[in-house]
Scaffold this motif. Structure first.
Motif, PDB file in Angstrom:
ATOM      1  N   ILE A   1       0.715  -1.232   0.057  1.00 54.95           N
ATOM      2  CA  ILE A   1      -0.091   0.075   0.043  1.00 54.95           C
ATOM      3  C   ILE A   1       0.831   1.143  -0.080  1.00 54.95           C
ATOM      4  N   ILE A   2       1.906   1.238   0.761  1.00 57.37           N
ATOM      5  CA  ILE A   2       2.822   2.289   0.926  1.00 57.37           C
ATOM      6  C   ILE A   2       3.619   2.524  -0.550  1.00 57.37           C
ATOM      7  N   ALA A   3       4.116   1.619  -1.046  1.00 57.78           N
ATOM      8  CA  ALA A   3       4.618   1.667  -2.344  1.00 57.78           C
ATOM      9  C   ALA A   3       3.621   2.373  -3.523  1.00 57.78           C
ATOM     10  N   VAL A   4       2.550   1.477  -3.515  1.00 55.53           N
ATOM     11  CA  VAL A   4       1.563   1.953  -4.496  1.00 55.53           C
ATOM     12  C   VAL A   4       1.088   3.471  -4.140  1.00 55.53           C
ATOM     13  N   THR A   5       0.889   4.137  -3.142  1.00 56.03           N
ATOM     14  CA  THR A   5       0.684   5.465  -2.700  1.00 56.03           C
ATOM     15  C   THR A   5       1.699   6.153  -3.230  1.00 56.03           C
ATOM     16  N   GLY A   6       3.062   5.683  -2.788  1.00 55.75           N
ATOM     17  CA  GLY A   6       4.188   6.524  -3.133  1.00 55.75           C
ATOM     18  C   GLY A   6       4.597   6.822  -4.563  1.00 55.75           C
ATOM     19  N   VAL A   7       4.263   5.578  -5.291  1.00 54.25           N
ATOM     20  CA  VAL A   7       4.261   5.952  -6.991  1.00 54.25           C
ATOM     21  C   VAL A   7       3.105   6.777  -7.489  1.00 54.25           C
ATOM     22  N   TRP A   8       2.317   6.664  -6.837  1.00 56.34           N
ATOM     23  CA  TRP A   8       0.961   7.673  -7.300  1.00 56.34           C
ATOM     24  C   TRP A   8       1.302   8.868  -6.929  1.00 56.34           C
ATOM     25  N   LEU A   9       2.036   9.193  -5.731  1.00 52.45           N
ATOM     26  CA  LEU A   9       2.177  10.646  -5.283  1.00 52.45           C
ATOM     27  C   LEU A   9       3.275  11.345  -6.100  1.00 52.45           C
ATOM     28  N   ILE A  10       4.135  10.310  -6.566  1.00 53.95           N
ATOM     29  CA  ILE A  10       5.608  10.695  -7.558  1.00 53.95           C
ATOM     30  C   ILE A  10       4.758  11.092  -8.756  1.00 53.95           C
ATOM     31  N   LEU A  11       4.002  10.162  -9.373  1.00 48.96           N
ATOM     32  CA  LEU A  11       3.633  10.449 -10.610  1.00 48.96           C
ATOM     33  C   LEU A  11       2.904  11.436 -10.719  1.00 48.96           C
ATOM     34  N   PHE A  12       1.988  11.783  -9.657  1.00 50.51           N
ATOM     35  CA  PHE A  12       1.015  13.096  -9.616  1.00 50.51           C
ATOM     36  C   PHE A  12       1.871  14.203  -9.407  1.00 50.51           C
ATOM     37  N   LEU A  13       2.841  14.292  -8.723  1.00 46.81           N
ATOM     38  CA  LEU A  13       3.717  15.596  -8.735  1.00 46.81           C
ATOM     39  C   LEU A  13       4.519  15.874  -9.935  1.00 46.81           C
ATOM     40  N   LEU A  14       4.937  14.649 -10.668  1.00 44.96           N
ATOM     41  CA  LEU A  14       5.605  15.064 -11.956  1.00 44.96           C
ATOM     42  C   LEU A  14       4.664  15.305 -12.984  1.00 44.96           C
ATOM     43  N   TYR A  15       3.273  15.033 -12.697  1.00 42.73           N
ATOM     44  CA  TYR A  15       2.295  15.773 -13.737  1.00 42.73           C
ATOM     45  C   TYR A  15       2.046  16.854 -13.511  1.00 42.73           C
ATOM     46  N   LEU A  16       2.118  17.198 -12.168  1.00 40.92           N
ATOM     47  CA  LEU A  16       1.840  18.850 -11.965  1.00 40.92           C
ATOM     48  C   LEU A  16       2.890  19.669 -12.449  1.00 40.92           C
ATOM     49  N   ILE A  17       4.512  19.048 -12.268  1.00 38.09           N
ATOM     50  CA  ILE A  17       5.627  19.887 -12.608  1.00 38.09           C
ATOM     51  C   ILE A  17       5.446  20.081 -14.239  1.00 38.09           C
ATOM     52  N   TRP A  18       5.065  18.791 -14.809  1.00 34.02           N
ATOM     53  CA  TRP A  18       5.186  18.889 -16.264  1.00 34.02           C
ATOM     54  C   TRP A  18       4.090  20.110 -16.760  1.00 34.02           C
ATOM     55  N   ASN A  19       2.920  19.990 -16.030  1.00 32.41           N
ATOM     56  CA  ASN A  19       1.762  20.658 -16.469  1.00 32.41           C
ATOM     57  C   ASN A  19       1.940  22.057 -16.164  1.00 32.41           C
ATOM     58  N   PHE A  20       2.767  22.584 -15.160  1.00 29.47           N
ATOM     59  CA  PHE A  20       3.184  23.681 -14.908  1.00 29.47           C
ATOM     60  C   PHE A  20       4.161  24.370 -15.911  1.00 29.47           C
ATOM     61  N   ARG A  21       5.178  23.478 -16.243  1.00 26.06           N
ATOM     62  CA  ARG A  21       6.107  23.918 -17.148  1.00 26.06           C
ATOM     63  C   ARG A  21       5.382  24.273 -18.580  1.00 26.06           C
ATOM     64  N   ASN A  22       4.537  23.391 -19.115  1.00 28.76           N
ATOM     65  CA  ASN A  22       3.938  23.705 -20.197  1.00 28.76           C
ATOM     66  C   ASN A  22       3.145  25.028 -20.218  1.00 28.76           C
ATOM     67  N   ARG A  23       2.470  24.961 -19.209  1.00 31.25           N
ATOM     68  CA  ARG A  23       1.832  26.371 -19.114  1.00 31.25           C
ATOM     69  C   ARG A  23       2.598  27.547 -19.020  1.00 31.25           C
ATOM     70  N   LYS A  24       3.691  27.435 -18.446  1.00 31.95           N
ATOM     71  CA  LYS A  24       4.905  28.471 -18.223  1.00 31.95           C
ATOM     72  C   LYS A  24       5.261  28.981 -19.776  1.00 31.95           C
ATOM     73  N   LEU A  25       5.602  27.650 -20.529  1.00 30.84           N
ATOM     74  CA  LEU A  25       6.281  27.975 -21.881  1.00 30.84           C
ATOM     75  C   LEU A  25       5.174  28.564 -22.816  1.00 30.84           C
ATOM     76  N   SER A  26       4.020  28.142 -22.541  1.00 33.15           N
ATOM     77  CA  SER A  26       2.990  28.671 -23.648  1.00 33.15           C
ATOM     78  C   SER A  26       2.622  29.993 -23.225  1.00 33.15           C
TER      79      SER A  26
END
Length: 294
Positions: free
Chosen positions: A267-292
């Motif tokens: 459960i900890i591993a799945v939750t950790g991976v989900w949080l990391i992926l979600f954080l990466l998505y937020l970072i990627w989304n923020f960078r794309n908006r900034k570039l646009s």
């Protein structure tokens, strides 16, 4: 997880659910013959309220209190159990409300007047334009019934079948048990105990049961109801058999695909991976908006 899935699939291949239910049914039918002898003195397990077949059973117990000195000493009393059949009467609701001559004639056939019936009613249920009345019928005396013995006074199941109402299972087992004791030849019960012996060996249960001896004992105690049942030769490892069926039931119907020892880590591993992926998505989304915007 793959091991658990594979194990469950292999189990169902080697022991199909149909065969497991067949084994359970045999044990459910023979259950009252297999208790430790000390259990046969238990009023909780063995009492007339558990008799489900034949008619006029099952029965309802009514406990009467008899006071020896009602005017002087209320503490000096005894109780007496009476048993009554549980009967059903269906009639038009209008007949029940008006208690017309036709309804009264039904009561006469039952040997009850309308007032007595009202006292004995257990429940009423409206079904369309009819009323179903369940009431205490005739008085029954199980202790003097030649076709009743202690083996019929227990309706507990060894292990219930899944998706089949327990009351239905109890009744079917009671019918078969009664037939083995009072309708079929002794060879039928002997055959059932031989199947039991094979079942115990199949599940590697230590047993000292000899089918011929157990059959003789059952019929002896059937015909000698007043003797304490302490010499029945039905020794086997009861706890082992119960534990094995509990394990099989869990593996069949509540498979634990995730072993308890790794559940928390998983459960900890799945939750950790989900949080990391979600954080990466937020970072990627923020960078794309900034570039646009640039």
């Amino acid at each position: 997880m793959s091991y658990s899935f594979g194990f469950n699939a292999k189990l169902r291949t080697e022991l199909p659910e149909k065969d497991l239910n067949k084994d359970k049914t045999l044990l459910n039918v023979l259950q009252p013959f297999l208790y430790n002898y000390t259990s046969y003195s238990s009023e909780k397990l063995f009492n007339p309220k558990n008799i489900l077949y034949p008619k006029p059973y099952p029965v309802i117990e009514v406990i009467d209190t008899v006071y020896y000195e009602p005017d002087h000493n209320k503490d000096y009393f005894s109780t007496e159990s009476r048993y009554y059949s549980i009967d059903t009467l269906k009639m038009l609701s209008t007949d029940h409300k008006k208690l017309n001559n036709k309804a009264r004639s039904v009561f006469d056939v039952l040997g009850l007047d309308s007032g007595e019936l009202e006292k004995r009613i257990i429940s009423k249920k409206e079904i369309g334009d009819s009323t179903e009345i369940i009431f205490q019928g005739i008085e029954v005396h199980p202790e003097y019934d030649d076709k009743m013995c202690i083996f019929l006074e227990n309706n507990l199941l060894f292990f219930p079948l899944h998706k089949v109402p327990e009351r239905q299972q109890q009744y079917q087992n009671a019918v078969e048990r009664y037939n083995l004791l009072y309708k079929y030849s002794q060879d039928s019960l002997l055959s059932s105990f031989q199947k039991l012996d094979a079942l115990l060996k199949k599940y590697n249960i230590e047993t000292q049961i000899v089918p011929k001896d157990l059959t003789k004992d059952v019929f002896y105690y059937r015909d000698h109801k007043l003797e304490p049942l302490n010499g029945i030769r039905n020794t086997y490892e009861r706890n082992d058999l119960k534990d094995k069926f509990a394990t099989l039931d869990r593996l069949f119907y509540k498979p634990n695909y995730l072993h308890p020892s790794i559940t928390e880590i998983f459960i900890i591993a799945v939750t950790g991976v989900w949080l990391i992926l979600f954080l990466l998505y937020l970072i990627w989304n923020f960078r794309n908006r900034k570039l646009s915007f640039n």
